[in-house]
Structures are given as structure tokens and as C-alpha cells.
Design a protein around this motif. Structure first.
Motif, PDB file in Angstrom:
ATOM      1  N   GLU A  64      20.597  11.684  19.088  1.00 48.59           N
ATOM      2  CA  GLU A  64      20.710  12.780  19.799  1.00 48.59           C
ATOM      3  C   GLU A  64      20.803  13.744  18.178  1.00 48.59           C
ATOM      4  N   ARG A 110      19.251   4.934  25.551  1.00 50.66           N
ATOM      5  CA  ARG A 110      19.488   6.146  24.943  1.00 50.66           C
ATOM      6  C   ARG A 110      19.883   5.767  22.891  1.00 50.66           C
ATOM      7  N   ILE A 117      15.059   7.927  23.434  1.00 51.14           N
ATOM      8  CA  ILE A 117      15.000   6.494  23.868  1.00 51.14           C
ATOM      9  C   ILE A 117      13.857   5.624  23.726  1.00 51.14           C
ATOM     10  N   ALA A 170      12.828  13.261  28.022  1.00 51.76           N
ATOM     11  CA  ALA A 170      12.615  11.758  27.885  1.00 51.76           C
ATOM     12  C   ALA A 170      12.144  10.948  28.295  1.00 51.76           C
ATOM     13  N   ARG A 171      13.316  11.475  29.628  1.00 51.43           N
ATOM     14  CA  ARG A 171      12.959   9.746  30.603  1.00 51.43           C
ATOM     15  C   ARG A 171      12.091  10.326  31.215  1.00 51.43           C
ATOM     16  N   GLU A 229      17.100  14.537  27.375  1.00 47.98           N
ATOM     17  CA  GLU A 229      17.444  12.967  27.898  1.00 47.98           C
ATOM     18  C   GLU A 229      16.132  12.688  29.143  1.00 47.98           C
ATOM     19  N   PRO A 274      22.242  17.547  25.483  1.00 43.73           N
ATOM     20  CA  PRO A 274      21.747  16.553  25.357  1.00 43.73           C
ATOM     21  C   PRO A 274      21.359  16.125  26.912  1.00 43.73           C
ATOM     22  N   THR A 275      21.676  16.292  27.907  1.00 44.84           N
ATOM     23  CA  THR A 275      21.447  15.785  28.743  1.00 44.84           C
ATOM     24  C   THR A 275      20.545  16.195  29.449  1.00 44.84           C
ATOM     25  N   VAL A 334      17.048  14.454  22.244  1.00 45.97           N
ATOM     26  CA  VAL A 334      17.330  12.909  22.410  1.00 45.97           C
ATOM     27  C   VAL A 334      16.673  11.882  22.523  1.00 45.97           C
TER      28      VAL A 334
END
Length: 358
Positions: A40, A37, A31, A115-116, A112, A108-109, A29
Motif C-alpha cells: 500500500e 495483496r 494486488i 483493485a479487486r 483494496e 486502504p480497505t 493498494v
């Protein structure tokens, strides 16, 4: 991808990629620098899939960093590939249970969240490169450790069988050491399995052959570890109290790219020997660190035990601090911290290990 800024000024979008790794498939994913976002991507966990992920990432903009979960397992190949392609790769720990309870669980969560974590600076560790002599040492040490465990299981089974064997057979085996018991049982000729004595001899002979085979494997692996550790980090092996197994554990913890460890304090934290603040209200104190690499922590502990037995200065330090009212556990923590500083210096100045930034 580009974005307009001001009057016609075009600047590249900075992108952070998070990757959730699995055995057969990786999920990424992307961002941007504001945390929005973007997209993906699903790719197979193969070299071809790694290339697809690289092309997809570059199309989105300027890749600031790639956060990868599981860089020591499923993500090891991807981390090596992306590092080789010039990306900044960051090791990301898997989300804790509280976050998963709040946000749910999906690939995907997780990607993400990786990435965060990189964007927020929560994840900032450089993963091990997984190459060179240290990677060879890791493979051989893991193999040796499993062989030692299997050998212990074999001898324990032999001793348990001796306890329940017929009296006449048991009396001939009582009191033997593990090696002597294996040598005696290997020479058995059980014949036809028509009674408990013959069955016990057959089982003991099988276990003895297994024990002796594992013993040979362990000796061969130990010789290879001794050669490789001395070749890779001679300064480390020459430290008082450091043997091949201890040196191997410390080298594995530092990795093939120890330059990722920026100071001896960071190395101490990696080994779990740095003091952790435990202050509350009017209390101002520190406690033992229960985190870090526990294998490296155990290696430092073994060095301290050797020095407490054979080094006069270490024993005098222990006596002096205990007279001051410091607990033995806390004194050992202090000693491990001193040893970590010495080990870090040896790794820095080893002819085979790249220098670490002071």
C-alpha cells in the motif's frame, strides 16, 4: 518484480492498483493477478504525489490496470495523469453500505476493494477524460444552472416580500411579472430606514439588483453554451427538439472521449433509457430504468416532450401504442430509447467528437 515460472522462466508480475481518492491525500493498494495483496502507498493529491504513485506502481511489476474511485471529483486529476502516462484507468464506484458493514471502513480497505473490483471485472468503465470543449461546456453549464437557481430564489423572495409589504406598496406591485417586478423595484429610492415601507423598498431593491445581475449572467452563459455546442457537435444541435441546454447535458454525459461508449445500447444504458428485466416466476416483463445519468435522461425526456407537441409522427406513435394498451410512461420510455439512438449517431458523426466504435 518478477516471478519464476517452470524451469527458470521469469515473467513479470501483473499488478492491479486500486486508489481511494481524497482532497489532500490518495491511498493506493496493489494486488497481483491471483488477488494477493502486495503493498500500500500514501501520496499527496498533487502532481508530485501522482509521480510518486506512478514510480511506486511500476516497481511492483507490470501494471495491468489502475482502478480509481471518484474520477469525476477528487480522482479527476489522478485519472488524467495516469491516463497520460499510458496506464489503463478504470472508473470504480464506491463500495455500497452492505460491504462496508461487513468489512469496515478505512482508506486502504476502500483502495483494496477498488483493485479487486477491477480484477474481478465488476468495474470496467473508462472514465471521462475531462478535457477539450466538452469540459468547457460542463463548467459553463454548471455555472449557468447555479445562476438559474439563485435567480429563482431571488424572485421568490421578492414575491414573498410583496405579500407582506404595507398595503400601499403592495398594491403598486401586485400582478407584475418577474422581470417587470425587478425593473420596478430597482428604481425604488427607499431613503432612511425609519418605517416598514422604507425597509421593504430597500430589501426589494437589493433583491431586484441581484435578480437582474443574475439574469445578465444567465444570458451571457447561454450565448456561450449555444456557440460551443454548435461548434462541438453540429449534428447533435441540428436534431429536432435539441436546444443548447439539452445538447450540453448530452455532451457532458458522453464526455470528451465518447469512444469509451462502445455501442448505442451502452449509450442508452448510460442515459437510463434501456429496459431493465423485471421477470419473476411466470411473469416475463421489463420495467423502466431508474439508473444512469439523470441529467442526460431529463434531456432526452425534454426532446420527447417537444416532439409530442410539434411532431406529427411522434404523436401518431403515442396514439397507436396507447390504443394497444401500453402505458404512457412506457411509450415515453420507448421514445427516449429511439431518441438516444439518434443522439448516439449524431455524436458519432460529429466533426468535433471522435468516432465511437460501432
Amino acid at each position: 518484480m518478477t516471478a519464476a515460472v517452470g524451469r527458470g522462466v521469469i515473467t513479470a508480475v501483473q499488478v492491479v492498483i486500486g486508489v481511494d481518492t481524497h482532497q489532500d491525500q490518495n491511498v493506493a493498494v496493489a494486488i497481483d493477478q491471483q488477488g494477493v495483496r502486495l503493498a500500500e502507498c500514501y501520496v499527496p493529491a498533487t502532481t508530485h504525489g501522482y509521480r510518486d504513485l506512478e514510480r511506486w506502481s511500476r516497481k511492483l511489476g507490470e501494471v495491468r490496470a489502475v482502478g480509481i474511485e471518484g474520477t469525476g471529483s477528487y480522482g479527476a486529476g489522478l485519472a488524467r495523469f495516469m491516463t497520460g502516462r499510458g496506464f489503463t484507468v478504470i472508473e470504480v464506484n464506491r463500495p455500497d453500505r452492505s460491504i462496508r458493514f461487513q468489512k469496515g471502513k478505512s482508506d486502504p480497505t476502500d483502495a483494496e476493494m477498488a483493485a479487486r473490483a477491477v480484477l474481478a471485472g465488476v468495474a470496467n468503465a473508462t472514465p471521462k477524460s475531462g478535457e477539450g470543449e466538452t469540459e468547457i461546456i460542463r463548467m459553463l453549464k454548471n455555472t449557468k444552472d447555479s445562476a438559474v437557481k439563485a435567480r429563482t430564489q431571488a424572485v421568490n423572495q421578492m414575491k414573498a416580500l410583496v405579500v407582506t409589504a404595507p398595503a400601499k406598496l403592495r398594491e403598486t406591485l401586485d400582478g407584475l411579472t418577474a422581470a417587470a417586478l425587478a425593473a420596478r423595484c430597482k428604481s425604488f429610492r427607499p431613503g432612511r430606514l425609519e418605517n416598514p415601507t422604507a425597509a421593504a423598498k430597500y430589501a426589494l431593491q437589493s433583491l431586484a439588483c441581484r435578480y437582474l445581475q443574475l439574469d445578465r449572467e444567465i444570458r451571457d452563459l447561454q450565448a456561450q453554451l449555444e456557440r460551443l455546442t454548435r461548434m462541438t457537435a453540429p449534428a447533435l444541435v441540428n436534431i429536432f427538439g435539441v436546444g443548447p441546454d439539452t445538447a450540453a447535458a448530452l455532451l457532458i454525459s458522453a464526455g470528451s472521449n465518447p469512444q469509451r461508449i462502445h455501442s448505442e445500447a451502452a449509450f442508452a444504458s448510460l442515459c437510463g433509457v434501456s429496459p431493465v428485466p423485471a421477470s419473476s416466476g411466470k411473469t416475463n416483463r421489463h420495467r423502466l430504468n431508474r439508473g444512469g445519468d439523470r441529467q442526460a435522461n431529463a434531456a432526452l425526456y425534454r426532446i420527447v416532450l417537444v416532439r409530442l407537441s410539434h411532431d406529427l409522427r411522434t404523436r401518431e406513435y403515442m396514439d397507436r401504442r396507447t390504443r394497444e394498451g401500453v402505458s404512457k410512461a412506457e411509450v415515453i420510455r420507448c421514445l427516449k430509447r429511439y431518441v438516444a439512438r439518434e443522439v448516439f449517431s449524431a455524436l458519432r458523426h460529429s466533426s468535433k467528437v471522435p468516432c465511437v466504435a460501432p
